[in-house]
Design a protein around this motif. Structure first.
Motif: not given
Length: 211
Positions: A62-79
Motif C-alpha cells: 500500500l506504500g505506507i511507511d510504518a515509521a510514520e503516523p498513520l493518517g486518516a486516508n491510509d487508515r481507511e485504505r488499510l482497513a
C-alpha cells in the motif's frame, strides 16, 4: 476467500525460504461481545493482529511507511484492504448456539492501526438474530484451509447489559492424535491446499454463557 492478499504478497510468500509449510499467515487478536438493551447478544467486535512479515508486506503493497503516523486516508485504505470480502467468505469467525449456527453480517465499522510495527484490523459483525447466550454458545475462529492460523490472545470483553454473562477462551491444545497431522502439514507446499477442511481442528474457541 481469506482476507485479501495481492499478487506481490503471494510472490513473497512463494519465495524459496517460505515455499513449504502450512499455515503461512499468523493472526492474533480476539473477539468482544456487545449486548443490546434486552440483554441479547447483538454484535461481535473482532480484532486481527497480523504477524510481522505479513504486516510488512501489506504496508509495502500500500506504500505506507510504518515509521510514520498513520493518517486518516491510509487508515481507511488499510482497513479496506482486509475488510473488502468476496461473496462466500465467512470471515473466519463462526458463532454457534449449540448445534445451530448463527448468521453474522459482513464487516462493519472497519478500523486500522499500526501497533509496534504490526497491522491491527478491527471490525464489527452483527448477529443476524440477536439471542440470549446459553451454555452452548461458542465462537470459533479459524481458516478452514489452514492457510492462516488464528490465536485468541485478547481477553474477551462484554459490553451492554451483561449481568450474569461470562466469556472464556478455550485455546487449542494438540492431542496425541492431532500432532502427527500438524507435523505432516509442514510438508504441504504453499501453492497446494490440504484436501480436508483442517482449520476447525486447530481452532481456538471463546465460550459465552449467560444465566
Amino acid at each position: 476467500m481469506r482476507p485479501r492478499l495481492t499478487l506481490s504478497i503471494l510472490a513473497c510468500l512463494l519465495a524459496p525460504a517460505a515455499v513449504e509449510a502450512h499455515p503461512h499467515i499468523f493472526i492474533d487478536g480476539g473477539v468482544d461481545f456487545r449486548f443490546d438493551e434486552r440483554g441479547r447478544l447483538a454484535t461481535l467486535e473482532v480484532t486481527w493482529i497480523y504477524d510481522a512479515m505479513t504486516s510488512l508486506l501489506m504496508l509495502e503493497d500500500l506504500g505506507i511507511d510504518a515509521a510514520e503516523p498513520l493518517g486518516a486516508n491510509d487508515r481507511e485504505r488499510l482497513a479496506a484492504y482486509q475488510t473488502t470480502w468476496e461473496a462466500g467468505f465467512d470471515g473466519d469467525s463462526y458463532l454457534w448456539d449449540g448445534e445451530r449456527r448463527i448468521g453474522l453480517s459482513g464487516p462493519l465499522e472497519p478500523g486500522a492501526e499500526i501497533r509496534d510495527g504490526l497491522v491491527v484490523i478491527t471490525f464489527s459483525r452483527e448477529v443476524e438474530t440477536p439471542f440470549r447466550p446459553g451454555p452452548g454458545t461458542v465462537t470459533e475462529i479459524y481458516d478452514p484451509s489452514y492457510f492462516t492460523a488464528y490465536a485468541v490472545t485478547d481477553i474477551p470483553r462484554l459490553e451492554g447489559p451483561v449481568d450474569g454473562c461470562r466469556a472464556e477462551v478455550v485455546p487449542f491444545r494438540p492431542t496425541a492424535s492431532l500432532q502427527p497431522l500438524l507435523d505432516r502439514l509442514g510438508a504441504v507446499p504453499i501453492d497446494e491446499t490440504p484436501d480436508e477442511a483442517l482449520g476447525r481442528l486447530f481452532a481456538d474457541k471463546v465460550r459465552l454463557a449467560c444465566d
